[in-house]
Write a protein that holds these residues in place. Structure first.
Motif, PDB file in Angstrom:
ATOM      1  N   ARG A  22       0.843  -1.195   0.000  1.00 40.50           N
ATOM      2  CA  ARG A  22       0.000   0.000   0.000  1.00 40.50           C
ATOM      3  C   ARG A  22       0.881   1.249   0.000  1.00 40.50           C
ATOM      4  O   ARG A  22       1.922   1.272   0.653  1.00 40.50           O
ATOM      5  CB  ARG A  22      -0.876   0.032   1.255  1.00 40.50           C
ATOM      6  N   SER A  23       0.416   2.258  -0.714  1.00 42.09           N
ATOM      7  CA  SER A  23       1.195   3.499  -0.750  1.00 42.09           C
ATOM      8  C   SER A  23       1.024   4.247   0.563  1.00 42.09           C
ATOM      9  O   SER A  23       0.057   4.038   1.300  1.00 42.09           O
ATOM     10  CB  SER A  23       0.703   4.378  -1.902  1.00 42.09           C
ATOM     11  N   GLN A  24       1.962   5.115   0.824  1.00 37.00           N
ATOM     12  CA  GLN A  24       1.936   5.922   2.043  1.00 37.00           C
ATOM     13  C   GLN A  24       0.645   6.755   2.090  1.00 37.00           C
ATOM     14  O   GLN A  24       0.010   6.881   3.131  1.00 37.00           O
ATOM     15  CB  GLN A  24       3.163   6.841   2.052  1.00 37.00           C
ATOM     16  N   GLU A  25       0.279   7.307   0.923  1.00 41.43           N
ATOM     17  CA  GLU A  25      -0.924   8.145   0.833  1.00 41.43           C
ATOM     18  C   GLU A  25      -2.173   7.371   1.249  1.00 41.43           C
ATOM     19  O   GLU A  25      -3.013   7.848   1.991  1.00 41.43           O
ATOM     20  CB  GLU A  25      -1.060   8.626  -0.629  1.00 41.43           C
ATOM     21  N   ARG A  26      -2.242   6.151   0.791  1.00 44.56           N
ATOM     22  CA  ARG A  26      -3.428   5.339   1.027  1.00 44.56           C
ATOM     23  C   ARG A  26      -3.643   4.970   2.502  1.00 44.56           C
ATOM     24  O   ARG A  26      -4.774   4.778   2.938  1.00 44.56           O
ATOM     25  CB  ARG A  26      -3.323   4.068   0.181  1.00 44.56           C
ATOM     26  N   VAL A  27      -2.569   4.856   3.249  1.00 47.88           N
ATOM     27  CA  VAL A  27      -2.717   4.445   4.656  1.00 47.88           C
ATOM     28  C   VAL A  27      -2.743   5.642   5.611  1.00 47.88           C
ATOM     29  O   VAL A  27      -2.806   5.474   6.820  1.00 47.88           O
ATOM     30  CB  VAL A  27      -1.586   3.477   5.099  1.00 47.88           C
ATOM     31  N   LYS A  28      -2.717   6.827   5.021  1.00 42.32           N
ATOM     32  CA  LYS A  28      -2.577   8.040   5.823  1.00 42.32           C
ATOM     33  C   LYS A  28      -3.498   8.082   7.053  1.00 42.32           C
ATOM     34  O   LYS A  28      -3.049   8.379   8.160  1.00 42.32           O
ATOM     35  CB  LYS A  28      -2.843   9.272   4.950  1.00 42.32           C
ATOM     36  N   ASP A  29      -4.760   7.780   6.865  1.00 39.53           N
ATOM     37  CA  ASP A  29      -5.710   7.861   7.976  1.00 39.53           C
ATOM     38  C   ASP A  29      -5.814   6.565   8.773  1.00 39.53           C
ATOM     39  O   ASP A  29      -6.617   6.443   9.676  1.00 39.53           O
ATOM     40  CB  ASP A  29      -7.099   8.242   7.446  1.00 39.53           C
ATOM     41  N   LEU A  30      -5.012   5.592   8.401  1.00 37.90           N
ATOM     42  CA  LEU A  30      -5.125   4.277   9.043  1.00 37.90           C
ATOM     43  C   LEU A  30      -3.994   3.986  10.016  1.00 37.90           C
ATOM     44  O   LEU A  30      -4.050   3.014  10.765  1.00 37.90           O
ATOM     45  CB  LEU A  30      -5.148   3.180   7.966  1.00 37.90           C
TER      46      LEU A  30
END
Ligand code: ZN
Length: 174
Positions: free
Chosen positions: A118-126
């Motif tokens: 997963r990209s860093q952007e995609r996990v930002k809120d996780l």
């Protein structure tokens, strides 16, 4: 540090881990091996799964070792000797010449599913903000949606694994 381990055979191998040696499942997953935890109680069910999915059985149950499919080598099973998880892991690694660096960080430690990058952007809120700021490599489990990153927990486990594999190879060279 674990060069010895790297020289081992890197054959893809799948496991089914009996509930009497359940801790082995997590260690094997950490190394990147598909290790299914057997939650049922009927030996025949575990054997059927192992045969159908070409899994090596890890167990402390001597009854299983006496089964015809095992004695005839149609099915591979390892009788685990020790009560102690680290000794158990050493036995498995030494018996099968497993590569402890097989595919680390590739399988969910909880549910044995292959992780997806997963990209860093995609996990930002996780993930916690401090993690987001300091890590850039993430994996997600498609089943439980747990996010993994190479952080302290993973490193601690990796260090433990490294430690007892190193001890094990030293014993072997004496
Ligand atoms: Zn999972």
């Amino acid at each position: 540090m674990i060069a010895h381990c790297g020289q081992r055979t890197t054959i893809e191998m799948k496991f089914i881990v009996d509930n009497n040696v359940g801790k082995l499942a997590k260690w094997l997953r950490m190394m990147g091996y598909d290790a299914q935890f057997f939650e049922g109680s009927a030996d025949s069910q575990m054997i059927a799964t192992a045969l159908a999915e070409s899994r090596v059985i890890l167990t402390r149950d001597t009854q299983i070792m006496r089964r015809r499919v095992v004695t005839s080598s149609q099915l591979k099973a390892i009788l685990i000797q020790s009560d102690e998880p680290e000794q158990q892991m050493r036995q498995v690694i030494d018996t099968l010449k497993l590569d402890c660096q097989f595919q680390p960080f590739s399988i969910c430690l909880e549910c044995n599913q292959p992780l997806v990058e997963r990209s860093q952007e995609r996990v930002k809120d996780l993930v916690p903000p401090y993690v987001f700021q300091t890590r850039n490599q993430y994996m997600e489990c498609p089943a439980c949606h747990r996010i993994y990153w190479r952080g302290t927990h993973w490193q601690a486990m990796a260090r433990n694994l490294e430690k007892f594999i190193k001890d094990s190879t030293q014993e072997n060279t004496v």
